[in-house]
Design a protein around this motif. Structure first.
Motif, PDB file in Angstrom:
ATOM      1  N   TRP A 109       3.570  12.084   8.000  1.00 29.43           N
ATOM      2  CA  TRP A 109       2.900  10.818   8.372  1.00 29.43           C
ATOM      3  C   TRP A 109       1.478  11.187   8.753  1.00 29.43           C
ATOM      4  O   TRP A 109       1.210  11.601   9.871  1.00 29.43           O
ATOM      5  CB  TRP A 109       3.650  10.184   9.542  1.00 29.43           C
ATOM      6  N   MET A 110       0.530  11.071   7.794  1.00 29.97           N
ATOM      7  CA  MET A 110      -0.802  11.629   7.989  1.00 29.97           C
ATOM      8  C   MET A 110      -1.841  10.617   8.441  1.00 29.97           C
ATOM      9  O   MET A 110      -2.992  10.975   8.684  1.00 29.97           O
ATOM     10  CB  MET A 110      -1.285  12.297   6.692  1.00 29.97           C
ATOM     11  N   SER A 111      -1.477   9.334   8.518  1.00 30.80           N
ATOM     12  CA  SER A 111      -2.429   8.331   8.984  1.00 30.80           C
ATOM     13  C   SER A 111      -1.644   7.171   9.571  1.00 30.80           C
ATOM     14  O   SER A 111      -0.598   6.799   9.053  1.00 30.80           O
ATOM     15  CB  SER A 111      -3.289   7.835   7.823  1.00 30.80           C
ATOM     16  N   PHE A 112      -2.164   6.607  10.650  1.00 33.40           N
ATOM     17  CA  PHE A 112      -1.489   5.455  11.251  1.00 33.40           C
ATOM     18  C   PHE A 112      -2.062   4.137  10.735  1.00 33.40           C
ATOM     19  O   PHE A 112      -1.801   3.081  11.289  1.00 33.40           O
ATOM     20  CB  PHE A 112      -1.542   5.552  12.785  1.00 33.40           C
ATOM     21  N   SER A 113      -2.878   4.221   9.662  1.00 32.55           N
ATOM     22  CA  SER A 113      -3.364   2.985   9.050  1.00 32.55           C
ATOM     23  C   SER A 113      -2.505   2.702   7.811  1.00 32.55           C
ATOM     24  O   SER A 113      -1.777   3.562   7.335  1.00 32.55           O
ATOM     25  CB  SER A 113      -4.843   3.129   8.668  1.00 32.55           C
ATOM     26  N   GLU A 114      -2.589   1.479   7.326  1.00 38.13           N
ATOM     27  CA  GLU A 114      -1.802   1.114   6.139  1.00 38.13           C
ATOM     28  C   GLU A 114      -2.713   0.846   4.958  1.00 38.13           C
ATOM     29  O   GLU A 114      -2.374   0.083   4.053  1.00 38.13           O
ATOM     30  CB  GLU A 114      -0.967  -0.140   6.427  1.00 38.13           C
ATOM     31  N   ALA A 115      -3.887   1.505   4.961  1.00 39.34           N
ATOM     32  CA  ALA A 115      -4.876   1.207   3.928  1.00 39.34           C
ATOM     33  C   ALA A 115      -4.519   1.845   2.581  1.00 39.34           C
ATOM     34  O   ALA A 115      -4.912   1.340   1.536  1.00 39.34           O
ATOM     35  CB  ALA A 115      -6.253   1.697   4.389  1.00 39.34           C
ATOM     36  N   ALA A 116      -3.770   2.930   2.580  1.00 42.54           N
ATOM     37  CA  ALA A 116      -3.480   3.625   1.322  1.00 42.54           C
ATOM     38  C   ALA A 116      -2.675   2.711   0.392  1.00 42.54           C
ATOM     39  O   ALA A 116      -1.802   1.970   0.847  1.00 42.54           O
ATOM     40  CB  ALA A 116      -2.701   4.902   1.605  1.00 42.54           C
ATOM     41  N   PRO A 117      -2.989   2.755  -0.936  1.00 39.35           N
ATOM     42  CA  PRO A 117      -2.322   1.841  -1.884  1.00 39.35           C
ATOM     43  C   PRO A 117      -0.800   1.963  -1.883  1.00 39.35           C
ATOM     44  O   PRO A 117      -0.104   0.988  -2.162  1.00 39.35           O
ATOM     45  CB  PRO A 117      -2.885   2.264  -3.249  1.00 39.35           C
ATOM     46  N   SER A 118      -0.268   3.151  -1.533  1.00 40.22           N
ATOM     47  CA  SER A 118       1.193   3.302  -1.582  1.00 40.22           C
ATOM     48  C   SER A 118       1.901   2.399  -0.563  1.00 40.22           C
ATOM     49  O   SER A 118       3.091   2.116  -0.715  1.00 40.22           O
ATOM     50  CB  SER A 118       1.600   4.766  -1.379  1.00 40.22           C
ATOM     51  N   TYR A 163       3.550  20.823   0.517  1.00 41.11           N
ATOM     52  CA  TYR A 163       3.639  19.393   0.810  1.00 41.11           C
ATOM     53  C   TYR A 163       4.738  18.836  -0.078  1.00 41.11           C
ATOM     54  O   TYR A 163       4.717  19.062  -1.291  1.00 41.11           O
ATOM     55  CB  TYR A 163       2.352  18.678   0.416  1.00 41.11           C
ATOM     56  N   ALA A 164       5.695  18.111   0.489  1.00 40.32           N
ATOM     57  CA  ALA A 164       6.716  17.475  -0.326  1.00 40.32           C
ATOM     58  C   ALA A 164       6.847  16.021   0.102  1.00 40.32           C
ATOM     59  O   ALA A 164       6.848  15.714   1.293  1.00 40.32           O
ATOM     60  CB  ALA A 164       8.049  18.201  -0.160  1.00 40.32           C
ATOM     61  N   ALA A 165       6.933  15.139  -0.882  1.00 33.91           N
ATOM     62  CA  ALA A 165       7.071  13.707  -0.576  1.00 33.91           C
ATOM     63  C   ALA A 165       7.724  13.026  -1.770  1.00 33.91           C
ATOM     64  O   ALA A 165       7.801  13.599  -2.857  1.00 33.91           O
ATOM     65  CB  ALA A 165       5.708  13.088  -0.286  1.00 33.91           C
ATOM     66  N   GLY A 166       8.201  11.824  -1.556  1.00 33.46           N
ATOM     67  CA  GLY A 166       8.778  11.043  -2.645  1.00 33.46           C
ATOM     68  C   GLY A 166       7.751  10.067  -3.180  1.00 33.46           C
ATOM     69  O   GLY A 166       6.948   9.544  -2.407  1.00 33.46           O
ATOM     70  N   ASP A 167       7.770   9.803  -4.490  1.00 33.26           N
ATOM     71  CA  ASP A 167       6.768   8.859  -5.002  1.00 33.26           C
ATOM     72  C   ASP A 167       7.108   7.419  -4.620  1.00 33.26           C
ATOM     73  O   ASP A 167       6.323   6.517  -4.851  1.00 33.26           O
ATOM     74  CB  ASP A 167       6.555   9.024  -6.510  1.00 33.26           C
ATOM     75  N   GLY A 168       8.280   7.212  -4.005  1.00 35.81           N
ATOM     76  CA  GLY A 168       8.670   5.860  -3.612  1.00 35.81           C
ATOM     77  C   GLY A 168       8.409   5.544  -2.148  1.00 35.81           C
ATOM     78  O   GLY A 168       8.846   4.519  -1.648  1.00 35.81           O
ATOM     79  N   GLU A 169       7.712   6.423  -1.433  1.00 30.55           N
ATOM     80  CA  GLU A 169       7.503   6.143  -0.013  1.00 30.55           C
ATOM     81  C   GLU A 169       6.094   5.607   0.255  1.00 30.55           C
ATOM     82  O   GLU A 169       5.165   5.866  -0.510  1.00 30.55           O
ATOM     83  CB  GLU A 169       7.815   7.365   0.846  1.00 30.55           C
ATOM     84  N   VAL A 170       5.955   4.900   1.347  1.00 29.36           N
ATOM     85  CA  VAL A 170       4.653   4.286   1.638  1.00 29.36           C
ATOM     86  C   VAL A 170       3.616   5.329   2.077  1.00 29.36           C
ATOM     87  O   VAL A 170       2.422   5.124   1.926  1.00 29.36           O
ATOM     88  CB  VAL A 170       4.758   3.163   2.712  1.00 29.36           C
ATOM     89  N   MET A 171       4.055   6.474   2.595  1.00 31.70           N
ATOM     90  CA  MET A 171       3.109   7.458   3.126  1.00 31.70           C
ATOM     91  C   MET A 171       2.639   8.468   2.088  1.00 31.70           C
ATOM     92  O   MET A 171       1.847   9.352   2.404  1.00 31.70           O
ATOM     93  CB  MET A 171       3.762   8.234   4.280  1.00 31.70           C
ATOM     94  N   VAL A 172       3.115   8.336   0.824  1.00 33.44           N
ATOM     95  CA  VAL A 172       2.862   9.403  -0.153  1.00 33.44           C
ATOM     96  C   VAL A 172       1.371   9.580  -0.466  1.00 33.44           C
ATOM     97  O   VAL A 172       0.888  10.702  -0.590  1.00 33.44           O
ATOM     98  CB  VAL A 172       3.706   9.208  -1.439  1.00 33.44           C
ATOM     99  N   ASP A 173       0.614   8.487  -0.571  1.00 30.09           N
ATOM    100  CA  ASP A 173      -0.792   8.629  -0.954  1.00 30.09           C
ATOM    101  C   ASP A 173      -1.598   9.363   0.118  1.00 30.09           C
ATOM    102  O   ASP A 173      -2.441  10.217  -0.194  1.00 30.09           O
ATOM    103  CB  ASP A 173      -1.422   7.259  -1.235  1.00 30.09           C
ATOM    104  N   ASP A 174      -1.337   9.047   1.386  1.00 30.59           N
ATOM    105  CA  ASP A 174      -2.043   9.751   2.474  1.00 30.59           C
ATOM    106  C   ASP A 174      -1.699  11.241   2.454  1.00 30.59           C
ATOM    107  O   ASP A 174      -2.560  12.087   2.723  1.00 30.59           O
ATOM    108  CB  ASP A 174      -1.669   9.160   3.832  1.00 30.59           C
ATOM    109  N   ALA A 175      -0.444  11.558   2.139  1.00 29.57           N
ATOM    110  CA  ALA A 175      -0.037  12.967   2.101  1.00 29.57           C
ATOM    111  C   ALA A 175      -0.768  13.697   0.977  1.00 29.57           C
ATOM    112  O   ALA A 175      -1.266  14.815   1.167  1.00 29.57           O
ATOM    113  CB  ALA A 175       1.474  13.082   1.919  1.00 29.57           C
ATOM    114  N   VAL A 176      -0.858  13.053  -0.180  1.00 30.33           N
ATOM    115  CA  VAL A 176      -1.512  13.701  -1.324  1.00 30.33           C
ATOM    116  C   VAL A 176      -3.008  13.880  -1.055  1.00 30.33           C
ATOM    117  O   VAL A 176      -3.577  14.942  -1.338  1.00 30.33           O
ATOM    118  CB  VAL A 176      -1.256  12.889  -2.618  1.00 30.33           C
TER     119      VAL A 176
END
Ligand SMILES: *[C@@H]1O[C@H](CO)[C@@H](O)[C@H](O)[C@H]1NC(C)=O
Ligand SMILES: *[C@@H]1O[C@H](CO)[C@@H](O)[C@H](O)[C@H]1NC(C)=O
Ligand SMILES: *[C@@H]1O[C@H](CO)[C@@H](O)[C@H](O)[C@H]1NC(C)=O
Length: 370
Positions: A234-243, A301-314
């Protein structure tokens, strides 16, 4: 030594009654899910029940209600060790200071150690699935690659017991405790999921740029840590990322719940604390991470492409790679169709560990295998 007790799990009658009504509702929902299951094929049966439980209990519950339902980490750890999954393991607790403790899976003196930082939005303790998951990595790394590995599982304070950056402080103390006990940095990996991934990024940020609140420094490292694994961080507490918009419909936790937790984490900080990239690692520019290769050699770094936090992680991974330069070996593993914290969800719903858990095991083998 036993871990320091801290106020945890208190609840008032006013909070208990609505919580129990939610369980009655959960009972009805589960009956419905069982009856409807033959007509729905999105998830396995156990995963469907697990999702129903999480989605019914977490939204709208207060932190005290959720923590009343979820025993503290020390108890979950002992239950795991005492269960059949933990056979041949000993209960080992260690205080690291500031109310935090380490719970060991495997002997304290082993060739390799993972310091594990659990997720749960800094509002929930570790679940039984966390212990099953890290123990699976431990035993599989041994079976496949001959790696002798112990896990030091950190119990840090949740934000209603100690405000941020207390968790960062406790993480620093845990790293120092392990390094000063004689475990060399090359034998240590720090791993964590979700908020635990956030805590890893905050630790690295602090090692490069001391946190403004005057926290202690990490014991100077003679050479870099072997690695760090950030699972669905969870790399950001904002919801701005498109994911966030793209994946909200299939996320395990409703956005409303994530937003409420993010607001609680933000509100817990002392007034006037300048937080910057220690608190929002996804906002750090590449330059921020210059020098990272001197602290850690490998990052997964590992994440699922179906999660809301994936773009911030990438984004965070790419900026770390750019800022740290070629000496840092940074891998990004994106699981197609994977949701948030897929390895934990699998374990919590009794499934066979999937590709992301296998990737973590293979990565440990690449670091330390024979
Ligand atoms: C949860 O709270 C919202 C308001 O924040 C309310 O609209 C909703 O009905 C509540 N849901 C449950 C299950 O209590
Ligand atoms: C686990 O077993 C130990 C030793 O038998 C016991 O002292 C402890 O209370 C048990 N813990 C839990 C959570 O059941
Ligand atoms: C791991 O420990 C076992 C004993 O438990 C030992 O025989 C083996 O050599 C160790 N592995 C490595 C890589 O040293």
């Amino acid at each position: 030594m036993a871990p320091q007790p801290y106020p945890y799990g208190d609840i008032t009658v006013v909070e208990l009654v609505p919580l129990n009504l939610r369980f009655v509702w959960l009972g009805f929902l589960l009956i419905y899910k069982v009856l409807a299951f033959p007509f729905s094929h999105q998830y396995t049966f156990k995963r469907t029940l697990w999702r129903t439980f999480v989605r019914t209990v977490a939204p709208n519950s207060t932190l005290r209600q959720m923590q009343w339902v979820s025993p503290r980490v020390a108890v979950m750890y002992e239950r795991f060790i005492n269960s059949s999954s933990g056979k041949n393991l000993e209960i080992i607790h260690e205080d690291v200071g500031e109310g935090a403790s380490l719970h060991w899976i495997g002997p304290k003196k082993n060739e390799h150690t993972i310091l594990y930082l659990h997720g749960g939005g800094y509002v929930l303790p570790a679940l039984d699935g966390h212990f099953l998951m890290v123990d699976y990595w431990r035993t599989e790394a041994k079976r496949k690659y001959g790696v002798n590995l112990s896990v030091a599982f950190l119990e840090y304070s949740l934000i209603n017991h100690a405000p941020w950056p207390a968790q960062l402080h406790q993480g620093i103390l845990a790293v120092n405790h392990i390094l000063t006990s004689g475990i060399p940095p090359s034998a240590l990996v720090i791993a964590g999921d979700s908020a635990g991934g956030h805590l890893i990024a905050a630790l690295f940020a602090h090692m490069l740029h001391p946190h403004p609140s005057g926290l202690p420094s990490v014991t100077p490292l003679a050479f870099p840590l072997a690695g760090a694994a950030l699972i669905s961080p969870w790399m950001s507490f904002s919801e701005a990322a498109p994911s966030f918009a793209r994946n909200a419909h299939r996320e395990l936790l409703p956005l409303k719940t994530l937003r409420r937790w993010a607001d609680l984490i933000k509100a817990s900080r002392p007034v006037g604390l300048e937080d910057g990239p220690w608190f929002e690692p996804a906002t750090a520019e590449p330059d921020w991470w210059a020098g990272l290769a001197g602290i850690v050699e490998h990052i997964l770094y590992a994440a699922g492409d179906g999660e809301v936090m994936v773009d911030d992680a990438v984004v965070a991974a790419e900026r770390m790679r750019e800022g740290a330069g070629k000496k840092l070996q940074l891998d990004v593993f994106i699981q197609p169709g994977g949701g948030h914290n897929e390895p934990l969800a699998e374990m919590a719903s009794g499934e066979v560990p999937g590709v992301m858990s296998q990737r973590v095991v293979d990565w440990l083998g690449e670091l330390w295998g024979q």
